[in-house]
Design a protein around this motif. Structure first.
Motif: not given
Length: 122
Positions: A6-7, A9, A20, A22, A92, A94, A116-117
């Motif tokens: 994931e990215s 955030g 986001l 994934c 977070v 997911y 990813t936060q």
């Protein structure tokens, strides 16, 4: 076998947006339904959104009208567009592959990413 990363955030003010992504490695991404979950500190992981292989979608009531799940099978990528973000969306996030059972239960998923936060300030 599918592995997910994931990215996207970050920190955003209330009312803002994030998208986001994934990315799922492996050649079988388009054979599976996928889902997004989130986990806030001290809380259990909770369902956010789900998408089938033919892009049928379902959402948790808390995000209906604000979040949109989508997928690009050619890119092996799952997305979550998040608009009108609120502080209670802080968690977070997911993505995971849906293997069995109802879409809302995380026990029916595998190949969880590292998360990813997302932090929403008031």
């Amino acid at each position: 076998q599918v592995h997910t990363v994931e990215s996207g955030g970050g920190l955003v003010q209330a009312g803002g947006s994030l998208r986001l992504s994934c990315v799922a490695s492996g050649r079988t991404f388009d054979n599976y339904s996928m889902g997004w979950f989130r986990q806030a500190p001290g809380k259990e992981r909770e369902f956010v959104a789900w998408i089938s292989t033919i892009s049928t979608t379902t959402y948790d009531d808390s995000v209906v009208g604000r979040f949109t799940i989508s997928r690009d099978n050619a890119k092996n990528t799952l997305y979550l567009q998040m608009d009108s973000l609120q502080p209670e969306d802080t968690a977070v996030y997911y993505c995971a592959r849906h293997m069995s059972g109802n879409a809302f239960n995380p026990s029916g998923y595998d190949d969880w990413g590292q998360g990813t936060q997302v932090t929403v300030s008031s």
